[in-house]
Write an enzyme that holds these catalytic residues in place. Structure first.
Site, short mmCIF file in Angstrom:
data_model
loop_
_atom_site.label_atom_id
_atom_site.label_comp_id
_atom_site.label_asym_id
_atom_site.label_seq_id
_atom_site.Cartn_x
_atom_site.Cartn_y
_atom_site.Cartn_z
N PRO A 40 0.89 -1.19 0.00
CA PRO A 40 -0.06 0.02 -0.02
C PRO A 40 0.91 1.23 -0.01
CG PRO A 40 -0.47 -1.45 1.83
CD PRO A 40 0.52 -2.14 1.19
N ASP A 41 0.29 2.48 -0.59
CA ASP A 41 1.07 3.82 -0.49
C ASP A 41 0.84 4.17 0.81
OD1 ASP A 41 -1.45 4.58 -0.63
OD2 ASP A 41 -1.22 5.73 -2.53
N PHE A 42 1.27 5.47 1.08
CA PHE A 42 1.13 6.21 2.37
C PHE A 42 0.00 6.91 2.46
CE2 PHE A 42 5.73 5.23 1.16
CZ PHE A 42 6.12 4.95 2.25
N ARG A 43 -0.27 7.68 1.32
CA ARG A 43 -1.26 8.86 1.84
C ARG A 43 -2.66 8.57 1.05
NH1 ARG A 43 3.63 10.84 1.32
NH2 ARG A 43 4.48 11.83 3.27
N ASN A 115 10.89 5.09 -3.74
CA ASN A 115 10.78 3.89 -3.26
C ASN A 115 11.84 3.09 -2.83
OD1 ASN A 115 8.10 4.54 -4.12
ND2 ASN A 115 8.11 3.37 -5.72
N ASP A 117 11.87 -0.30 -2.28
CA ASP A 117 11.21 -1.85 -2.69
C ASP A 117 12.41 -2.30 -3.48
OD1 ASP A 117 10.35 -0.79 -5.04
OD2 ASP A 117 8.52 -0.78 -4.23
N HIS A 134 15.73 7.62 -1.24
CA HIS A 134 15.19 7.20 0.25
C HIS A 134 15.96 6.10 0.49
CE1 HIS A 134 11.58 10.22 0.01
NE2 HIS A 134 12.58 10.76 0.10
#
Ligand code: OAD
Length: 341
Positions: A40-43, A115, A117, A134
């Site tokens: 899932p994304d964050f926002r 990302n 991942d 990040h």
């Protein structure tokens, strides 16, 4: 003036690429290109990680879990959900494969991703064409002495949800953190050279699956030179995308929009083949479907329990101190009465 209809937008982009007007394509990505892989994304309201964390009444704010200051103080909270953010057995999406296809055709100047991942590399984008600003889960180290920590011990800690401690010396015992960038930490080295400069050099910029809420990444699209087309592929408009006359917005799901674009380019079969080759060996997403939602919700419940517990411990500590102080004051000699005369 009417907005151009969607099919003409795909053709416009396809023409730019096919007519060799674009040979230095920069792609700026966020969590939205990995949601169909199962993370899932964050926002996104209701499904995003921050929407779920917002229900935890003792967490000061949802992003606190990813703040360095908070991590140093309470790493167990980060490790309570690390397992459900850690990319194991994930299949890259067709959007990631599109980036690899751009690289294969020598059109990709750089992918700058927020990302962590690693799915760009899993899809076949060469490492020198990816800047993960990040950081990533690939390596980890002690936050005190900076000594690297072994991968197998890290995997164990993440799976068990326990805080790994430095093994370098008995004296250290520092907290180990994956080499991902938390809020309050400096970005990975090379942001200027591998992100900002690349956008300035770009002759076509894609912005995919990001809310553009986190700086300095959020400022990158603005660095595209005047006249350079910027293409947004996202569920909704973000940042200043759409404000320049050469901007194009493909609003929808990344994978669907990428397929339509590949179709307009005549690349559809090649894209599906490349994607198939990169995903057939992956057994299946560990984060698939309901199982993942159950695991995520369980991790968040665990987090809520830990927060409640630490709060009651600190309340208990406070009342113990208050009791101690009252007793101590009671034992002190009484001050002499003030002479009112
Ligand atoms: P966000 O969750 O803020 O934004 C994701 C964007 O992608 C939103 O605009 C969604 O609507 C869109 N989206 C989601 N799924 C999509 C799909 N399948 N197709 C198209 N669009 C989709 O994620 P980021 O912008 O990546 O930082 O967040 C940036 C940073 O904030 C992260 O790197 C992380 C976070 O806090 C740190 O933890 C330091």
């Amino acid at each position: 003036m009417d907005a151009p209809n969607a099919s003409s937008s795909y053709d416009t982009i396809a023409n730019i690429i096919r007519d060799s007007h674009a040979t230095r394509v920069v792609v700026l990505t966020g969590a939205g290109i990995s949601t169909s892989a199962g993370i899932p994304d964050f926002r996104t309201p209701s499904t995003g990680l921050y929407a779920k964390l917002a229900h935890l009444k003792h967490l000061p704010y949802p992003e606190a879990i990813f703040s360095y200051h908070y991590f140093k103080h309470s790493p167990e909270l980060f490790y309570a959900i690390a397992d459900v953010r850690h990319p194991r057995n994930l299949k890259p999406t067709i959007s990631h494969a599109f980036l690899a296809l751009l690289a294969k055709k020598n059109l990709l100047h750089m992918v700058v991703t927020q990302n962590i991942d690693g799915l760009e590399s899993a899809a076949g984008v060469p490492p020198e064409k990816v800047f993960a600003c990040h950081g990533s889960w690939d390596t980890q180290r002690c936050i005190t002495c900076k000594e690297p920590f072994p991968d197998d011990r890290m995997k164990e800690a993440i799976t068990q949800g326990i805080v790994p401690r430095c093994l370098a010396t008995d004296a250290c015992d520092g907290i180990v953190k994956p080499d991902i960038v938390l809020f309050g930490e400096p970005l990975r080295e090379g942001f200027e050279e591998k992100a900002e400069h690349k956008v300035v050099e770009a002759d076509l910029v894609f912005v995919m699956g990001t809310s553009l809420k986190v700086h300095p990444f959020a400022n990158l699209p603005r660095l595209a030179c005047a006249g350079v087309p910027r293409v947004l592929i996202n569920r909704e408009k973000v940042g200043d995308l759409g404000n320049r006359k050469e901007d194009l917005c493909l609003l929808g799901n990344c994978d669907g929009e990428v397929r339509k674009l590949a179709d307009a380019l005549g690349w559809k079969k090649e894209l599906e083949t490349l994607w198939g080759a990169k995903t057939e060996h992956v057994e299946g997403n560990e984060t698939d479907g309901e199982d993942y939602t159950v695991r995520l919700d369980a991790a968040i419940d665990k987090l809520a329990g830990m927060l409640d517990e630490s709060l009651s411990i600190s309340k208990g500590h406070k009342s113990m101190l208050e009791r101690h102080l009252t007793e101590k004051l009671a034992r002190l000699p009484k001050p002499p009465e003030r002479d009112e005369k």
